[in-house]
Design a protein around this motif. Structure first.
Motif, PDB file in Angstrom:
ATOM      1  N   ASN A  86       0.820  -1.207   0.000  1.00 14.93           N
ATOM      2  CA  ASN A  86       0.000   0.000   0.000  1.00 14.93           C
ATOM      3  C   ASN A  86       0.857   1.261   0.000  1.00 14.93           C
ATOM      4  O   ASN A  86       0.345   2.352  -0.200  1.00 14.93           O
ATOM      5  CB  ASN A  86      -0.918   0.006   1.232  1.00 14.93           C
ATOM      6  CG  ASN A  86      -1.899  -1.139   1.186  1.00 14.93           C
ATOM      7  OD1 ASN A  86      -2.649  -1.292   0.235  1.00 14.93           O
ATOM      8  ND2 ASN A  86      -1.883  -1.968   2.210  1.00 14.93           N
ATOM      9  N   GLN A  89      -7.685  -2.541  -4.789  1.00 15.24           N
ATOM     10  CA  GLN A  89      -8.089  -2.695  -3.398  1.00 15.24           C
ATOM     11  C   GLN A  89      -6.843  -2.659  -2.518  1.00 15.24           C
ATOM     12  O   GLN A  89      -5.720  -2.760  -3.007  1.00 15.24           O
ATOM     13  CB  GLN A  89      -8.848  -4.020  -3.200  1.00 15.24           C
ATOM     14  CG  GLN A  89     -10.103  -4.141  -4.037  1.00 15.24           C
ATOM     15  CD  GLN A  89     -11.127  -3.074  -3.722  1.00 15.24           C
ATOM     16  OE1 GLN A  89     -11.460  -2.847  -2.562  1.00 15.24           O
ATOM     17  NE2 GLN A  89     -11.606  -2.396  -4.752  1.00 15.24           N
ATOM     18  N   ALA A  90      -7.033  -2.556  -1.212  1.00 14.05           N
ATOM     19  CA  ALA A  90      -5.906  -2.516  -0.285  1.00 14.05           C
ATOM     20  C   ALA A  90      -5.165  -3.846  -0.279  1.00 14.05           C
ATOM     21  O   ALA A  90      -5.787  -4.912  -0.327  1.00 14.05           O
ATOM     22  CB  ALA A  90      -6.399  -2.187   1.119  1.00 14.05           C
ATOM     23  N   ALA A  91      -3.843  -3.781  -0.235  1.00  9.96           N
ATOM     24  CA  ALA A  91      -3.032  -4.987  -0.075  1.00  9.96           C
ATOM     25  C   ALA A  91      -3.223  -5.500   1.343  1.00  9.96           C
ATOM     26  O   ALA A  91      -3.239  -4.721   2.292  1.00  9.96           O
ATOM     27  CB  ALA A  91      -1.559  -4.668  -0.321  1.00  9.96           C
ATOM     28  N   GLN A  92      -3.362  -6.820   1.470  1.00  7.22           N
ATOM     29  CA  GLN A  92      -3.528  -7.445   2.778  1.00  7.22           C
ATOM     30  C   GLN A  92      -2.728  -8.742   2.804  1.00  7.22           C
ATOM     31  O   GLN A  92      -2.704  -9.471   1.818  1.00  7.22           O
ATOM     32  CB  GLN A  92      -4.991  -7.759   3.040  1.00  7.22           C
ATOM     33  CG  GLN A  92      -5.877  -6.531   3.067  1.00  7.22           C
ATOM     34  CD  GLN A  92      -7.321  -6.901   3.326  1.00  7.22           C
ATOM     35  OE1 GLN A  92      -7.615  -7.883   3.976  1.00  7.22           O
ATOM     36  NE2 GLN A  92      -8.222  -6.090   2.800  1.00  7.22           N
ATOM     37  N   PRO A  93      -2.085  -9.044   3.947  1.00  9.12           N
ATOM     38  CA  PRO A  93      -1.351 -10.313   4.036  1.00  9.12           C
ATOM     39  C   PRO A  93      -2.324 -11.481   4.145  1.00  9.12           C
ATOM     40  O   PRO A  93      -3.447 -11.324   4.637  1.00  9.12           O
ATOM     41  CB  PRO A  93      -0.534 -10.155   5.322  1.00  9.12           C
ATOM     42  CG  PRO A  93      -1.335  -9.208   6.145  1.00  9.12           C
ATOM     43  CD  PRO A  93      -1.978  -8.262   5.166  1.00  9.12           C
ATOM     44  N   ASN A 105      -3.375 -15.417   5.481  1.00 11.41           N
ATOM     45  CA  ASN A 105      -3.260 -16.201   6.699  1.00 11.41           C
ATOM     46  C   ASN A 105      -2.683 -17.552   6.322  1.00 11.41           C
ATOM     47  O   ASN A 105      -3.389 -18.425   5.826  1.00 11.41           O
ATOM     48  CB  ASN A 105      -4.626 -16.363   7.364  1.00 11.41           C
ATOM     49  CG  ASN A 105      -4.519 -17.112   8.670  1.00 11.41           C
ATOM     50  OD1 ASN A 105      -3.449 -17.217   9.247  1.00 11.41           O
ATOM     51  ND2 ASN A 105      -5.635 -17.637   9.131  1.00 11.41           N
ATOM     52  N   ARG A 125       7.703  -9.981  10.062  1.00 10.33           N
ATOM     53  CA  ARG A 125       6.661  -9.499   9.153  1.00 10.33           C
ATOM     54  C   ARG A 125       7.104  -8.153   8.607  1.00 10.33           C
ATOM     55  O   ARG A 125       7.702  -7.354   9.324  1.00 10.33           O
ATOM     56  CB  ARG A 125       5.319  -9.356   9.867  1.00 10.33           C
ATOM     57  CG  ARG A 125       4.721 -10.716  10.188  1.00 10.33           C
ATOM     58  CD  ARG A 125       3.258 -10.630  10.561  1.00 10.33           C
ATOM     59  NE  ARG A 125       2.762 -11.938  10.935  1.00 10.33           N
ATOM     60  CZ  ARG A 125       2.149 -12.785  10.118  1.00 10.33           C
ATOM     61  NH1 ARG A 125       1.940 -12.440   8.846  1.00 10.33           N
ATOM     62  NH2 ARG A 125       1.730 -13.960  10.537  1.00 10.33           N
ATOM     63  N   GLU A 158       3.648  -4.333   5.805  1.00  8.31           N
ATOM     64  CA  GLU A 158       2.289  -4.650   5.345  1.00  8.31           C
ATOM     65  C   GLU A 158       1.711  -5.862   6.070  1.00  8.31           C
ATOM     66  O   GLU A 158       0.548  -6.196   5.903  1.00  8.31           O
ATOM     67  CB  GLU A 158       2.284  -4.926   3.828  1.00  8.31           C
ATOM     68  CG  GLU A 158       2.784  -3.792   2.976  1.00  8.31           C
ATOM     69  CD  GLU A 158       1.821  -2.613   2.884  1.00  8.31           C
ATOM     70  OE1 GLU A 158       0.686  -2.696   3.403  1.00  8.31           O
ATOM     71  OE2 GLU A 158       2.224  -1.589   2.311  1.00  8.31           O
ATOM     72  N   GLY A 159       2.549  -6.580   6.834  1.00  7.79           N
ATOM     73  CA  GLY A 159       2.092  -7.757   7.564  1.00  7.79           C
ATOM     74  C   GLY A 159       2.427  -9.084   6.903  1.00  7.79           C
ATOM     75  O   GLY A 159       2.044 -10.142   7.402  1.00  7.79           O
ATOM     76  N   ASN A 160       3.153  -9.061   5.779  1.00  9.34           N
ATOM     77  CA  ASN A 160       3.549 -10.300   5.109  1.00  9.34           C
ATOM     78  C   ASN A 160       4.615 -11.019   5.936  1.00  9.34           C
ATOM     79  O   ASN A 160       5.589 -10.400   6.370  1.00  9.34           O
ATOM     80  CB  ASN A 160       4.102 -10.004   3.711  1.00  9.34           C
ATOM     81  CG  ASN A 160       3.049  -9.410   2.821  1.00  9.34           C
ATOM     82  OD1 ASN A 160       2.036 -10.022   2.537  1.00  9.34           O
ATOM     83  ND2 ASN A 160       3.274  -8.182   2.386  1.00  9.34           N
TER      84      ASN A 160
END
Length: 122
Positions: free
Chosen positions: A10, A58-62, A64, A109, A112-114
């Motif tokens: 993002n 859309q927003a980048a998200q990590p 699960n 991480r 971005e949480g990756n």
């Protein structure tokens, strides 16, 4: 078999600062940057990692469960990768140490949480 993997971002500038530092710690380098892609690799190796905003806007998200793992040749480089991650906006997911008696491993991480792993054979 893997040619490249992508990680959504993002904030490209923040991600570049993070990945320049962590990949630099394990002999990786930024190979190209454009408005929509930033690509990293290691000299002589085919697999690449690319940072990109999601195509669907859309927003980048990590995810699960997904994690990218990177091999290096020295414990010191594992330590340096982990330290660089924490110093550049990442978070700890597992301090460097020997796991299962076979590998020296650290987890972090990115901003971005990756989830990322770096390891060297014990």
């Amino acid at each position: 078999m893997i040619a490249y993997s992508t990680l959504g971002t993002n904030d490209m500038d923040r991600s570049i600062a993070f990945y320049d530092a962590v990949f630099g710690a394990i002999d990786g380098a930024r190979e190209s940057t454009s408005p929509s892609w930033t690509v990293y690799g290691r000299a002589g190796e085919r697999p690449k990692v690319a940072l990109t905003p999601p195509y669907d806007k859309q927003a980048a998200q990590p995810g699960n469960g997904p994690m990218l793992a990177f091999e290096t040749d020295a414990y010191e480089k594992v330590d340096a990768f982990h330290a660089a991650a924490l110093a550049h906006g990442g978070s700890d997911e597992g301090l460097p140490g020997v796991r299962e008696g076979t590998h020296y491993v650290a987890y972090a991480r990115d901003p971005e949480g990756n989830k990322l792993c770096v390891f060297a054979k014990a």
